[in-house]
Design a protein around this motif. Sequence first.
Motif, PDB file in Angstrom:
ATOM      1  N   GLN A 173     102.108  79.939  56.098  1.00 54.13           N
ATOM      2  CA  GLN A 173     101.193  80.859  55.425  1.00 54.13           C
ATOM      3  C   GLN A 173      99.736  80.632  55.811  1.00 54.13           C
ATOM      4  O   GLN A 173      98.850  81.274  55.262  1.00 54.13           O
ATOM      5  CB  GLN A 173     101.322  80.707  53.897  1.00 54.13           C
ATOM      6  CG  GLN A 173     102.677  81.082  53.356  1.00 54.13           C
ATOM      7  CD  GLN A 173     102.765  80.881  51.846  1.00 54.13           C
ATOM      8  OE1 GLN A 173     101.760  80.706  51.178  1.00 54.13           O
ATOM      9  NE2 GLN A 173     103.980  80.904  51.321  1.00 54.13           N
ATOM     10  N   ARG A 190      97.654  83.665  56.933  1.00 53.59           N
ATOM     11  CA  ARG A 190      97.427  84.599  55.843  1.00 53.59           C
ATOM     12  C   ARG A 190      96.345  84.079  54.894  1.00 53.59           C
ATOM     13  O   ARG A 190      95.458  84.836  54.466  1.00 53.59           O
ATOM     14  CB  ARG A 190      98.724  84.820  55.081  1.00 53.59           C
ATOM     15  CG  ARG A 190      98.656  85.872  53.999  1.00 53.59           C
ATOM     16  CD  ARG A 190      99.992  86.017  53.306  1.00 53.59           C
ATOM     17  NE  ARG A 190     101.074  86.214  54.281  1.00 53.59           N
ATOM     18  CZ  ARG A 190     102.353  86.300  53.946  1.00 53.59           C
ATOM     19  NH1 ARG A 190     102.718  86.200  52.684  1.00 53.59           N
ATOM     20  NH2 ARG A 190     103.271  86.487  54.875  1.00 53.59           N
ATOM     21  N   GLY A 244      93.033  84.208  56.525  1.00 57.08           N
ATOM     22  CA  GLY A 244      92.616  85.602  56.568  1.00 57.08           C
ATOM     23  C   GLY A 244      92.048  86.072  55.237  1.00 57.08           C
ATOM     24  O   GLY A 244      91.049  86.797  55.206  1.00 57.08           O
ATOM     25  N   MET A 245      92.651  85.650  54.132  1.00 54.95           N
ATOM     26  CA  MET A 245      92.147  86.056  52.816  1.00 54.95           C
ATOM     27  C   MET A 245      90.772  85.447  52.538  1.00 54.95           C
ATOM     28  O   MET A 245      89.875  86.127  52.038  1.00 54.95           O
ATOM     29  CB  MET A 245      93.146  85.652  51.733  1.00 54.95           C
ATOM     30  CG  MET A 245      94.426  86.473  51.751  1.00 54.95           C
ATOM     31  SD  MET A 245      95.657  85.887  50.557  1.00 54.95           S
ATOM     32  CE  MET A 245      94.853  86.335  49.021  1.00 54.95           C
ATOM     33  N   PRO A 255      93.519  90.000  55.995  1.00 55.62           N
ATOM     34  CA  PRO A 255      94.849  89.493  55.667  1.00 55.62           C
ATOM     35  C   PRO A 255      95.930  90.000  56.618  1.00 55.62           C
ATOM     36  O   PRO A 255      96.877  89.279  56.925  1.00 55.62           O
ATOM     37  CB  PRO A 255      95.076  90.005  54.236  1.00 55.62           C
ATOM     38  CG  PRO A 255      93.705  90.253  53.693  1.00 55.62           C
ATOM     39  CD  PRO A 255      92.908  90.727  54.880  1.00 55.62           C
ATOM     40  N   GLY A 272      95.722  87.987  59.695  1.00 55.11           N
ATOM     41  CA  GLY A 272      96.237  86.654  59.408  1.00 55.11           C
ATOM     42  C   GLY A 272      97.754  86.611  59.412  1.00 55.11           C
ATOM     43  O   GLY A 272      98.361  85.672  59.923  1.00 55.11           O
ATOM     44  N   ARG A 273      98.401  87.627  58.844  1.00 50.46           N
ATOM     45  CA  ARG A 273      99.867  87.680  58.853  1.00 50.46           C
ATOM     46  C   ARG A 273     100.397  87.777  60.275  1.00 50.46           C
ATOM     47  O   ARG A 273     101.390  87.143  60.635  1.00 50.46           O
ATOM     48  CB  ARG A 273     100.358  88.872  58.018  1.00 50.46           C
ATOM     49  CG  ARG A 273     100.110  88.721  56.535  1.00 50.46           C
ATOM     50  CD  ARG A 273     100.778  89.844  55.750  1.00 50.46           C
ATOM     51  NE  ARG A 273     100.436  89.747  54.341  1.00 50.46           N
ATOM     52  CZ  ARG A 273      99.491  90.442  53.745  1.00 50.46           C
ATOM     53  NH1 ARG A 273      98.784  91.316  54.446  1.00 50.46           N
ATOM     54  NH2 ARG A 273      99.245  90.296  52.462  1.00 50.46           N
ATOM     55  N   TYR A 274      99.729  88.580  61.104  1.00 46.21           N
ATOM     56  CA  TYR A 274     100.140  88.714  62.498  1.00 46.21           C
ATOM     57  C   TYR A 274      99.987  87.379  63.232  1.00 46.21           C
ATOM     58  O   TYR A 274     100.836  86.986  64.026  1.00 46.21           O
ATOM     59  CB  TYR A 274      99.296  89.792  63.178  1.00 46.21           C
ATOM     60  CG  TYR A 274      99.712  90.110  64.591  1.00 46.21           C
ATOM     61  CD1 TYR A 274     100.703  91.042  64.849  1.00 46.21           C
ATOM     62  CD2 TYR A 274      99.103  89.487  65.674  1.00 46.21           C
ATOM     63  CE1 TYR A 274     101.086  91.348  66.146  1.00 46.21           C
ATOM     64  CE2 TYR A 274      99.472  89.780  66.973  1.00 46.21           C
ATOM     65  CZ  TYR A 274     100.459  90.709  67.204  1.00 46.21           C
ATOM     66  OH  TYR A 274     100.833  90.990  68.491  1.00 46.21           O
ATOM     67  N   ASP A 315     100.298  84.455  61.932  1.00 47.54           N
ATOM     68  CA  ASP A 315     101.365  83.552  61.513  1.00 47.54           C
ATOM     69  C   ASP A 315     102.637  83.768  62.331  1.00 47.54           C
ATOM     70  O   ASP A 315     103.435  82.851  62.501  1.00 47.54           O
ATOM     71  CB  ASP A 315     101.694  83.761  60.031  1.00 47.54           C
ATOM     72  CG  ASP A 315     100.645  83.145  59.118  1.00 47.54           C
ATOM     73  OD1 ASP A 315     100.024  82.144  59.524  1.00 47.54           O
ATOM     74  OD2 ASP A 315     100.448  83.673  58.011  1.00 47.54           O
TER      75      ASP A 315
END
Length: 401
Positions: free
Chosen positions: A134, A137, A140-141, A268, A271-273, A275
């Motif tokens: 995580q 993510r 990113g947040m 976010p 950030g998920r990408y 990860d």
Amino acid sequence: MQTSSSPSRSLRRGLVWLMAAVAGATVANLYYNQPLLGDIARELGGAGGALGLVPTMTQVGYAAGMLLLVPLGDSHERRRLIVVMAALASLALCGAALAPDLPWLIAASFAVGITSVVPQLILPFAAQLAPDEQRGRVVGMVMSGLLIGILLSRTVAGVVGTHLGWRAMFWAAAGLMVALGPVLRLSLPAQPPAAAMSYPELLRSLGRLGRSEPSLRLHSALGALSFGAFSAFWATLALYLQSMPERHGPQVAGFFGLVGVAGAAAAPLVGRYADVRGDRRINALALGVLLASFGVLWLLGGWLWGIALGVVLLDLGAQANQISNQARVYALRPEARSRMNTIYMTTYFVGGAAGAWLGTAAWTRWGWLGVCAAGGAMSAAALGLLWAGSTRGAQGAAGGG
């Protein structure tokens, strides 16, 4: 009391949002002066290069704080450092509010920069708490909060400057930093130091880390060039708006920060990408968007709606590039995240300071088209560097195979 020993339990969603909000509130200290430059010049005097030293020295001070203070996050308890730096930032902001002349304000701006390094202590703090799957993510947040703070700082400063004067903005910011101290002390979990090293050893290790990590060097350079382009625009926007026939004031300059918040929504998602994927595709796309933004500003900058479109693209490209960079950097050496962040972010904000100076110099000599050319050149240079670095990496992998 919570500690970093159990990251999945420690990192509640509310804590992530708190860290994002604190990062945004503190980084805003660096940008309040930008939409107020016209008002500052009218009261304290100065023009062109001298006035440009106000935002430039703020960025230089921030880079100095990251180089000299942020490494302490690896050898000291981070929560205590964060609280102390918030208190020192409030004193520096009071100094800016009291400035009797431009040299004083330039010196106070440097002090504001060097003490406002709280976001660069919070980012490795969050990366340490986050589970590996995580981390992108969470970063990113927190970065989303940081970028929103950068953008809304101009909006808030424009409104406050228009109605209460530019000094009131610095007084309000100082009060906010004082209020954050108890909140941070009570809300953040303790995080024991990751490395038992003396201060001289910490500083000496920066060079070793930089030499041993080519990925860190590449992404630091990409960050510096993209933030330089970003800063060239924002450091000169208020001056350009005032030069237009309508003579737009600081409030209009500040409201462009609201437009740019649309770019922060990408943090976010990026950030998920990050990860999931480990390649640099998102860097290339982000830098392409950044370059396109200066083309839009060049062609459509005579209209407010054209500037707004350019701002959305500019902030989206800069933010996506930043998240991709940091996700890769924080994954390199867990035991040295503060120092890795120091190398990356010092380079990043030196690029920002250079971009702010280059933007104001280009504005003084060539006007708005000069600013767009300077930002576009830095964006194109970053794309070229990414291509060269990726090519060398591919050749090295092929040779190793």
